[in-house]
Design an enzyme around this catalytic site. Structure first.
Site, short mmCIF file in Angstrom:
data_model
loop_
_atom_site.label_atom_id
_atom_site.label_comp_id
_atom_site.label_asym_id
_atom_site.label_seq_id
_atom_site.Cartn_x
_atom_site.Cartn_y
_atom_site.Cartn_z
N GLN A 1 -11.68 18.03 8.95
CA GLN A 1 -10.38 17.45 9.23
C GLN A 1 -10.50 15.96 9.56
O GLN A 1 -11.41 15.56 10.28
CB GLN A 1 -9.72 18.19 10.40
CG GLN A 1 -9.34 19.62 10.10
CD GLN A 1 -8.02 19.73 9.34
OE1 GLN A 1 -7.49 18.74 8.85
NE2 GLN A 1 -7.49 20.93 9.25
N CYS B 1 0.22 23.31 6.17
CA CYS B 1 0.34 21.86 5.94
C CYS B 1 1.53 21.55 5.03
O CYS B 1 1.69 20.42 4.59
CB CYS B 1 -0.95 21.32 5.31
SG CYS B 1 -1.40 22.10 3.74
N CYS C 1 0.83 -1.21 0.00
CA CYS C 1 0.00 0.00 0.00
C CYS C 1 0.86 1.26 0.00
O CYS C 1 0.77 2.07 -0.90
CB CYS C 1 -0.93 -0.02 1.21
SG CYS C 1 -1.82 1.51 1.48
N CYS D 1 1.15 4.76 4.44
CA CYS D 1 1.93 5.17 5.61
C CYS D 1 3.41 5.04 5.26
O CYS D 1 4.00 3.98 5.41
CB CYS D 1 1.59 4.30 6.81
SG CYS D 1 -0.13 4.31 7.29
N TYR E 1 -8.86 32.11 4.31
CA TYR E 1 -9.01 30.69 3.96
C TYR E 1 -9.82 29.96 5.04
O TYR E 1 -9.41 28.92 5.55
CB TYR E 1 -7.64 30.01 3.82
CG TYR E 1 -6.69 30.65 2.84
CD1 TYR E 1 -6.86 30.47 1.47
CD2 TYR E 1 -5.61 31.40 3.27
CE1 TYR E 1 -5.96 31.03 0.57
CE2 TYR E 1 -4.72 31.97 2.38
CZ TYR E 1 -4.89 31.79 1.02
OH TYR E 1 -4.01 32.34 0.14
#
Length: 592
Positions: free
Chosen positions: A421, A546, A149, A152, A450
């Site tokens: 979130q 971010c 995958c 992570c 924003y």
């Protein structure tokens, strides 16, 4: 409540499913020396139903470019290198005779044997073959499909190591891109200073009666913790404490992590495929649209896994077809599940290639019987041949059009497509730090650029006199206004438009901001917004980011315009991924 995902911002802001820890890419397979668990692999790669091999394999051999002369290594050469760092994608960085090699799966401090796979003039890529000397931070990834995958990216790194690396990633960007002066502190000093600040401020606010009761022995409530933090900032700005620190450079605090960094995601977006055995769903393998079927994702809430599994089972029973990207045929494209952590409510969204659902009533009835805590079942219709998940039409098949959840004391209504979130536990931490850095006493006017659906605005409104939020997406502003009404907050006003256009208009109307908060997408602030902030001259700016690189770039602009960055706190919103949020506090140079 509008069905929106903040338009491009929701997509931009978290980059992709992988950036949310949901993984559209797989990590390279690690060698046996990396102590992978011997668990049976549960994932299996699945071609979309009816797809030819050409859909998942290259059409013929790609033409290889001519080798670059004069490099210290060549393609397919094996060599042993020391890993001296890790880049923003989670790849180990090593050097072979001065030539930089990026190695997926290698950790800082390790000595590894690699095979060179690709070379460019300044750097190349290598495959990890053997770990000669392992890092103390290397752990066995607990997820049985981690290698396939790859959502992570750093699950093979200890959580303490992840938090330290994320702080260093922020520091490196501030120094390299922003050319900013960062205070040099070791981990022990950082931890000691953090505890000293907390104890000092708690004592001061108890002495002057600003917050809480001097006889209080239990942990203060969240709002009181935020108020204590705000008092700390005000005391610091007034020169009461640690003024010498600000002259030494920007303090970057330790990354704020989670006590339990697993099962933290409240939303799953799962692509659907098919085999002879029925429907499958999971994640896309790296560089392809091969679906890796999965039963469990260790960063998803357990109920999300249960709902996806039941939908696949029930859909297979009724013969529901999976969408095929090549032919444009088939019905079920994605299954989207949202979980409200505080209320326990769940929403299921079936994304379909058309409005008609065979056995719709039977399917809905079976889902309700199997999953009683689902409060809303919706359908989103997306007939376009695109990799964008949602289409324009959303309708309720059963239940409400929203579910409800809380962040702190603020309640939010969550629709099928509204942005929210994905880690509610750390969202409260992030917003609490934002309120702290705003240094609010209850008398300030705050502008939230924003603002999205008003999450930060409503947090700020609990501690400010007046809050103004601006967002370019009309549907998000509708959500923000609805959430303000839901919480009976009348000291917040929302307006649609670009911040750089709306905020100057507010200034012409006599609105002067004491604090401006920005929470931009990954690309950072629009240059015109930064100019607007410099023209507005608020006492403080709080920057929620971010993306450490665009944060550093924008802080440089604000510093050149007369602001000073005092403190930055990284927050781990997405454990086991390479992504890190940060909150930065800036003050005008002439403010004391």
């Amino acid at each position: 409540m509008s069905n929106t995902n903040r338009s491009g911002r929701g997509k931009n802001r978290r980059n992709s499913a992988a950036s949310q820890g949901q993984g559209s890419a797989s990590a390279s397979r690690q060698p046996s020396q990396s102590s992978r668990p011997s668990t049976r692999q549960q994932g299996k790669e699945v071609r979309p139903q009816g797809a030819s091999l050409s859909a998942v394999r290259p059409k013929g051999r790609a033409r290889e470019s001519a080798p670059i002369e004069g490099l210290p290594v060549s393609k397919n050469e094996e060599t042993v290198i020391d890993i001296i760092g890790m880049n923003h994608d989670g790849e180990g960085v090593g050097r072979a005779n001065g030539y930089t090699l990026f190695v997926q799966g290698a950790l800082p401090g390790e000595t590894v044997r690699v095979r060179v796979m690709k070379t460019k003039k300044q750097y190349g890529y290598a495959k990890l073959l053997e770990i000669v000397k392992a890092s103390p931070d290397r752990v066995s990834a607990p997820c049985p499909i981690y290698d396939q995958c790859g959502g992570c990216q750093i699950q093979h790194m200890s959580y303490a190591g992840q938090l330290a690396w994320k702080r260093q990633l922020v520091v490196d960007n501030l120094q390299r891109i922003g050319k900013l002066n960062v205070m040099v502190e070791d981990a022990e000093t950082l931890a000691s200073n953090k505890q000293d600040d907390k104890e000092d401020v708690e004592q001061r606010v108890q002495d002057d009666g600003s917050v809480g009761d001097a006889n209080q022995t239990t942990e203060p409530a969240t709002s009181e913790v935020q108020m204590i933090g705000s008092n700390r900032i005000r005391l610091r700005l007034e020169g009461v404490m640690n003024e010498e620190d600000t002259e030494q450079g920007i303090r970057v605090l330790p990354t704020m992590g989670m006590d339990e960094p697993w099962r933290y995601r409240n939303k799953a977006q799962v692509p659907i495929g098919a085999t002879e055995g029925g429907l499958v769903g999971g994640f896309y393998a790296k560089g392809s649209h091969r679906i890796i079927d999965m039963e469990s994702c260790l960063i998803q809430h357990e109920h999300n896994d249960e709902v996806v599994a039941k939908v696949k089972e029930i859909g297979s029973h009724f013969g529901i077809s999976a969408y095929n990207e090549e032919t444009g045929r088939g019905l079920l494209r994605h299954v989207v599940v949202k979980k409200a952590f505080r209320t326990g409510e769940m929403m299921l969204v079936l994304v379909t290639n058309g409005r008609d659902i065979p056995y719709k009533d039977e399917w809905i009835g079976s889902i309700r019987e199997a999953i009683p805590h689902v409060a809303s079942i919706c359908q989103n219709v997306n007939k376009k041949q695109t990799n964008v998940i949602f289409g324009d039409e959303t309708r309720v098949l059963w239940g409400r059009d929203v579910i409800y959840d809380y962040i702190g004391d603020v309640q939010f209504a969550i629709s099928a497509r509204s942005f929210y979130q994905v880690n509610p536990v750390q969202t409260e931490v992030l917003y609490g730090k934002t309120v702290e850095y705003a240094g609010l006493s209850g008398k300030e006017t705050v502008i939230d650029a924003y603002c999205g659906i008003g999450t930060i605005s409503l947090f700020l409104a609990q501690h400010a006199d007046q809050v103004y939020g601006v967002e370019i997406v009309p549907e998000a502003i509708e959500d923000a206004r609805s959430n303000a009404l839901l919480n009976e907050m009348r000291n917040v006003k929302f307006e649609v438009g670009a911040s750089e256009d709306v905020i100057p208009r507010w200034k012409e109307q006599g609105i002067e901001a004491d604090v401006i908060v920005v929470d931009p997408p990954r690309k950072g602030c629009d240059p015109r917004l930064l100019e607007t902030i410099l023209e507005m001259k608020p006492e403080r700016v709080v920057y929620v980011s971010c993306n450490p690189s665009t944060l550093a770039r924008d802080l440089r602009v604000l510093e050149d315009g007369g602001y000073r960055t005092v403190e930055v706190t990284p927050v781990d919103m997405f454990p086991h991924t390479v992504h890190v949020e940060s909150v930065a506090m800036l003050v005008r140079d002439n403010y004391r």
